[in-house]
Scaffold this motif. Structure first.
Motif, PDB file in Angstrom:
ATOM      1  N   HIS A   1       0.823  -1.209   0.000  1.00 32.25           N
ATOM      2  CA  HIS A   1       0.000   0.000   0.000  1.00 32.25           C
ATOM      3  C   HIS A   1       0.856   1.258   0.000  1.00 32.25           C
ATOM      4  N   TYR A   2       2.020   1.201   0.639  1.00 38.07           N
ATOM      5  CA  TYR A   2       2.883   2.376   0.757  1.00 38.07           C
ATOM      6  C   TYR A   2       3.304   2.872  -0.627  1.00 38.07           C
ATOM      7  N   PHE A   3       2.998   4.127  -0.924  1.00 43.70           N
ATOM      8  CA  PHE A   3       3.295   4.756  -2.220  1.00 43.70           C
ATOM      9  C   PHE A   3       2.613   4.019  -3.384  1.00 43.70           C
ATOM     10  N   GLY A   4       1.608   3.180  -3.071  1.00 43.81           N
ATOM     11  CA  GLY A   4       0.901   2.467  -4.132  1.00 43.81           C
ATOM     12  C   GLY A   4      -0.019   3.401  -4.904  1.00 43.81           C
ATOM     13  N   SER A   5      -0.591   2.884  -5.994  1.00 48.75           N
ATOM     14  CA  SER A   5      -1.507   3.687  -6.805  1.00 48.75           C
ATOM     15  C   SER A   5      -2.762   4.000  -6.001  1.00 48.75           C
TER      16      SER A   5
ATOM     17  N   LYS B   1      -6.609   4.551  -5.111  1.00 47.47           N
ATOM     18  CA  LYS B   1      -7.915   4.078  -5.540  1.00 47.47           C
ATOM     19  C   LYS B   1      -8.723   5.258  -6.077  1.00 47.47           C
ATOM     20  N   ASP B   2      -9.655   4.965  -6.968  1.00 47.08           N
ATOM     21  CA  ASP B   2     -10.389   6.037  -7.652  1.00 47.08           C
ATOM     22  C   ASP B   2     -11.092   6.965  -6.669  1.00 47.08           C
ATOM     23  N   ARG B   3     -11.796   6.387  -5.688  1.00 50.83           N
ATOM     24  CA  ARG B   3     -12.546   7.231  -4.732  1.00 50.83           C
ATOM     25  C   ARG B   3     -11.594   8.101  -3.919  1.00 50.83           C
ATOM     26  N   VAL B   4     -10.461   7.531  -3.545  1.00 50.68           N
ATOM     27  CA  VAL B   4      -9.478   8.280  -2.756  1.00 50.68           C
ATOM     28  C   VAL B   4      -8.842   9.365  -3.614  1.00 50.68           C
ATOM     29  N   SER B   5      -8.548   9.040  -4.864  1.00 52.60           N
ATOM     30  CA  SER B   5      -7.954  10.024  -5.769  1.00 52.60           C
ATOM     31  C   SER B   5      -8.893  11.209  -5.984  1.00 52.60           C
ATOM     32  N   ASP B   6     -10.181  10.925  -6.193  1.00 58.01           N
ATOM     33  CA  ASP B   6     -11.162  12.002  -6.376  1.00 58.01           C
ATOM     34  C   ASP B   6     -11.254  12.861  -5.120  1.00 58.01           C
ATOM     35  N   PHE B   7     -11.250  12.206  -3.970  1.00 57.31           N
ATOM     36  CA  PHE B   7     -11.277  12.933  -2.694  1.00 57.31           C
ATOM     37  C   PHE B   7     -10.049  13.835  -2.571  1.00 57.31           C
TER      38      PHE B   7
ATOM     39  N   GLU C   1       0.006   5.785   2.611  1.00 54.62           N
ATOM     40  CA  GLU C   1       0.937   5.458   3.699  1.00 54.62           C
ATOM     41  C   GLU C   1       1.019   3.944   3.865  1.00 54.62           C
ATOM     42  N   VAL C   2       1.684   3.497   4.915  1.00 51.93           N
ATOM     43  CA  VAL C   2       2.003   2.079   5.076  1.00 51.93           C
ATOM     44  C   VAL C   2       0.768   1.208   5.264  1.00 51.93           C
ATOM     45  N   ALA C   3      -0.140   1.613   6.140  1.00 51.96           N
ATOM     46  CA  ALA C   3      -1.285   0.763   6.464  1.00 51.96           C
ATOM     47  C   ALA C   3      -2.350   0.842   5.379  1.00 51.96           C
ATOM     48  N   PRO C   4      -3.128  -0.216   5.198  1.00 50.96           N
ATOM     49  CA  PRO C   4      -4.256  -0.141   4.265  1.00 50.96           C
ATOM     50  C   PRO C   4      -5.184   1.008   4.675  1.00 50.96           C
ATOM     51  N   ALA C   5      -5.654   1.765   3.689  1.00 49.24           N
ATOM     52  CA  ALA C   5      -6.575   2.890   3.895  1.00 49.24           C
ATOM     53  C   ALA C   5      -5.917   4.100   4.550  1.00 49.24           C
ATOM     54  N   GLN C   6      -4.584   4.074   4.727  1.00 47.78           N
ATOM     55  CA  GLN C   6      -3.879   5.191   5.353  1.00 47.78           C
ATOM     56  C   GLN C   6      -3.198   6.051   4.293  1.00 47.78           C
ATOM     57  N   HIS C   7      -3.211   7.364   4.514  1.00 42.50           N
ATOM     58  CA  HIS C   7      -2.671   8.302   3.525  1.00 42.50           C
ATOM     59  C   HIS C   7      -1.962   9.461   4.242  1.00 42.50           C
ATOM     60  N   GLU C   8      -1.296  10.278   3.448  1.00 41.86           N
ATOM     61  CA  GLU C   8      -0.576  11.418   4.019  1.00 41.86           C
ATOM     62  C   GLU C   8      -0.607  12.594   3.067  1.00 41.86           C
ATOM     63  N   MET C   9      -0.678  13.791   3.643  1.00 46.02           N
ATOM     64  CA  MET C   9      -0.468  15.022   2.875  1.00 46.02           C
ATOM     65  C   MET C   9       0.593  15.849   3.584  1.00 46.02           C
ATOM     66  N   ALA C  10       1.343  16.622   2.796  1.00 50.52           N
ATOM     67  CA  ALA C  10       2.394  17.458   3.373  1.00 50.52           C
ATOM     68  C   ALA C  10       2.378  18.817   2.685  1.00 50.52           C
TER      69      ALA C  10
END
Length: 695
Positions: free
Chosen positions: A231-235, A237-243, A264-273
């Motif tokens: 999941h880390y740095f993975g592509s 998902k469409d819904r997440v990308s739109d969000f 981010e590392v965990a499934p469903a986890q993300h980061e913004m900076a």
């Protein structure tokens, strides 16, 4: 999306907007306030207010609010419209300088730690001109400080501004000694990275633990988690990308320089900076980021979880607080090509090292929260022991200083990957260390302990204040010195000798580090309640009072609020655990085990000698776990009632941590084991697998 350069900052009453709209003289006087901290005269405020109102109305605003940061860690706002009746059944739109400068919310309804009695309601908000106003949802937001009728700071912004002023004053003294007579102000800057989880809203609404506490109080691990590192740095998902696209646009309109986004590392986890900005503005922006994350996710039928540990057994979320000091011309933590020859850089570097070494417990305190207790020391976060990572080049320099002979620094080399079609590129002079709680990362320090829900004001108040203290001691000595260079070298060497033990470039996750840290005399404050206890130590109160960051009363109030928040958080979690176990989990288990028992009876009625040992085994296992859960539930209810009656807030917080929380864990274990045995159709709420992978 519209053109990014055209939409960025369109909803911000920025310096550029002020320059265009304000009379030249008014703008110059306001700039002196912004740049030099000069007082703001009423006539300037009147012109700014009228101009700000006209601009906001053009943006669709009908109301204004004094937006402030109470000690809840959230933000607060009371909306007033611009309308003023004319007496003939009509209205005008008015906004005066007085309304811009000052507001009056209820000061007793927010956490105040005893600074205000319930019947003493008056409080004031005061315009913070250094953070730009903005329009959001049809309202003009005016960043403000918040204080009591008697002048105590009731917010997180006022002490932050005080700490920024303190570190600026001491840093300017140091720069003058280096021959810089022009710099009047040094600014602390921050770039706070924000981690979060995104899950499906329909599923999240079926979980009362998420609804009430922001984290799952029960849940068995799914067959797949983060172990494949896919999941880390993975592509996206469409819904997440739109969000994320909508999130960026909302943030950009507010002038928030959202720069980086990724899984981010965990499934469903993300980061913004974001890109760096002054600490005050960065703090305002990070509060807006958290608010916008939740709102935009909701728009997309998603739920944003900001809790430090929404799911047990997989990575939690933090907030990397990238801190530095600079003037309008330079970053004071920029090493340069030959850092061993850069005395000014070494001065500020060693001052920061000494500040962290001397005041490590305060830094640990600044990352204390109920949610962060789940995260610190796990494999996704630094340990609770404060140490500093400098990297090979600077560690070598510090070693040379320690040994009394500074002569060289590691040179930058180029990376050669052995493929002619790939470029040879400059290689950094040091690696990164993700296990370090306080790491030098090129031209800044990354404080990685901060929790994902926390306001970054607290950590930066501490950082600014402790660095100001070391710089003051250095300046006091150097201003009296006959030979500046030799005195500076001596001071730097002494500080390195005294604080060398805090420097650690190894693996902070290695269990041996705990023993090594103890040998070095480094504090290991494992829990938040233990960290909060140190807040009002006399030496720390004296430090804050020296720089006017906190009074003793303000320190004690904040300590009480932190204890109260901890106790109330665990109390809510315990009540939710009891309700979920009693009304959802145990009834569902009974229903399932009854169905299995009934199936055994039905089978035996058809085939009397049928082998139903497997079914009986399931019933026995479930029945035993049911009994264990029932007993644990009774213990939790008993412990909770006992702890609720404790009067002293510090003792109560500790009891919640070491008694109630432990009882919650004892209830969770059999309940999670039952989830793995009970058929999915019977289980009362979505599983971890549903929440983490169905987005």
């Amino acid at each position: 999306m519209e053109n990014l350069t055209q939409i960025f900052g369109t909803n911000v009453f920025s310096e550029e907007v002020m320059k265009q709209r304000l009379p030249k003289d008014t703008f110059k006087r306001l700039k002196r306030t912004l740049d030099l901290g000069e007082g703001l005269s009423p006539d300037v405020a009147e012109v700014v207010a009228s101009t700000m109102k006209d601009w906001a109305v053009e943006k669709g605003a009908t109301h204004y609010t004094h937006w402030f940061h109470p000690m809840t860690g959230k933000t607060a706002e009371k909306h007033d419209s611009f309308i003023e009746p004319t007496g003939d059944g009509r209205v005008n739109l008015e906004f005066s300088g007085k309304q811009l400068i000052q507001g009056e919310p209820d000061a007793s309804s927010f956490p105040n730690g005893g600074l205000r009695a319930t019947f003493e309601a008056r409080g004031y908000t005061a315009w913070d001109a250094t953070s730009p106003a903005f329009v959001k949802d049809g309202t003009l937001y005016i960043p403000t400080a918040f204080c009591s009728y008697s002048g105590e700071a009731l917010d997180k912004k006022t002490p932050l501004l005080r700490s920024m002023q303190a570190v600026s004053e001491q840093a300017v003294r140091i720069l003058k000694l280096f021959g810089d007579k022009e710099t009047k102000k040094v600014t602390s800057t921050v770039g706070p990275e924000q981690e979060y989880f995104i899950i499906d809203k329909t599923l999240s609404q079926q979980r009362k633990d998420l609804m009430f506490t922001g984290r799952t109080l029960f849940g068995a691990l799914p067959p797949k988690g983060q172990e494949l590192d896919d999941h880390y740095f993975g592509s996206l998902k469409d819904r997440v990308s739109d969000f994320m696209k909508d999130l960026d646009e909302e943030l950009w309109k507010l002038g928030i320089s959202s720069k980086t986004k990724h899984n981010e590392v965990a499934p469903a986890q993300h980061e913004m900076a974001p890109i760096f900005s002054t600490t005050n503005i960065a703090t305002d922006h990070n509060q807006l980021v958290m608010d916008t994350l939740v709102k935009v996710a909701n728009r997309h039928d998603l739920t944003c979880l900001l809790h430090e540990k929404p799911f047990a057994g997989i990575n939690g979320s933090g907030k990397h607080n990238n801190w530095s000091l600079g003037t309008d011309k330079m970053n004071l933590l920029e090493p340069g090509v030959t850092p061993h020859e850069n005395a000014q850089f070494l001065t500020f570097l060693v001052a920061t090292i000494a500040a962290v070494g001397k005041y490590a417990p305060l830094l640990r305190l600044s990352a204390a929260s109920p949610g962060n207790d789940h995260r610190l020391g796990a494999n996704e976060a630094p340990p609770a022991i404060i140490s500093i990572f400098l990297g090979e080049q600077l560690t070598d320099i510090i070693n040379q200083i320690k040994n009394g002979a500074l002569t060289s620094s590691t040179k930058q080399t180029h990376m050669d990957l052995g493929v002619t079609t790939l470029p040879k590129f400059p290689k950094d002079v040091t690696d990164r260390n993700r296990t370090s709680p306080f790491a030098f990362t090129g031209n800044k320090f990354e404080f990685r302990m901060v929790g994902s829900t926390m306001s970054i004001s607290g950590p930066n108040i501490i950082l600014n204040t402790i660095v100001a203290d070391i710089l003051k001691d250095m300046a006091d000595k150097l201003e009296k010195a006959e030979d500046f260079k030799s005195s500076l070298s001596k001071i730097i060497e002494e500080l390195v000798q005294e604080n060398f033990n805090v420097i650690f470039d190894g693996d902070g996750y290695d269990p041996s580090w705990v023993d090594e840290a103890e040998k070095r005399g480094l504090p290991n404050i494992k829990t938040s309640v233990e960290a909060i206890e140190i807040f009002n130590k006399p030496e720390y109160v004296a430090l804050f009072e020296k720089f006017g960051v906190f009074t003793k009363g303000e320190v004690c109030a904040r300590q009480e609020i932190m204890f109260e928040e901890y106790a109330k958080t665990i109390n809510i979690e315990a009540l939710a655990s009891i309700q979920i176990a009693k009304k959802e989990i145990l009834p569902a288990v009974l229903e399932y085990v009854s169905s299995v028992a009934e199936s055994i009876t039905n089978i035996k009625s058809v085939v009397s000698d049928a082998d139903v040992s497997a079914q009986i085994d399931i019933v026995v296992k479930i029945n035993n776990l049911y009994a264990e859960a029932s007993k644990a539930l009774a213990v939790l209810e008993k412990d909770l009632k006992k702890v609720q009656e404790i009067k002293e807030v510090g003792e109560q917080a500790k009891a919640y941590k070491f008694e109630v929380f432990e009882a919650m864990q004892a209830l969770r274990e059999p309940c999670d084991a039952l989830e793995e045995l009970v058929a999915e159709d019977f289980w009362p709420y979505p599983s971890y697998g549903d929440l983490l992978f169905r987005v």
